[in-house]
Write a protein that holds these residues in place. Sequence first.
Motif: not given
Length: 186
Positions: A9-18, A70-75
Amino acid sequence: MKIYIKNMVCSRCKMVVKTELEKLGLHPVSVELGEVELSEEPAKAIINQLDQNLKQLGFEIIDDRKSRIIEQIKNTIVTLTHHSNELPQVNLSDYLAQQLNYDYGYLSNLFSEVEGGTIEKYFISQKIEKVKELMMYDELTLSQIANELGYSSVAHLSAQFKKQTGLTPTFYKSLRENKRRNIEEL
């Protein structure tokens, strides 16, 4: 190939997943909130390893259709609330229906069935978190915050804030200020 990831749900999350994708030799075309696009489909063993790695970090690959919606709604709501400069001029139901290409009635029923609460309550809780964040920065007045987040008045924002937190915005802010001390005072 798209992979949907829960709790991203955040930029930091995107970086960790990448980073986790790259550790496994996967090079994503894009990494967005809750969604990764790969140029080709990796082996099942790699996907399983990615899922295990992500679970250790508090994420999870979503493989069923309802959970992905559901995840798309939340995001979409998180992006709208925390990562947009302006709230859209249409109401939330129209915005979600337009963004996700589903009838809002279907989205609303699905969300309530799976999450046990309404989309509107989720949206309000995200807005209140944004209010807390903006109050912490102490750069905007409560009136400016209310305007930025699409509240009709400071009174409306204050009422929702109190309903969510049990505190008035002013009292909440005073608590935050009491917790911080100047370096010279340490």
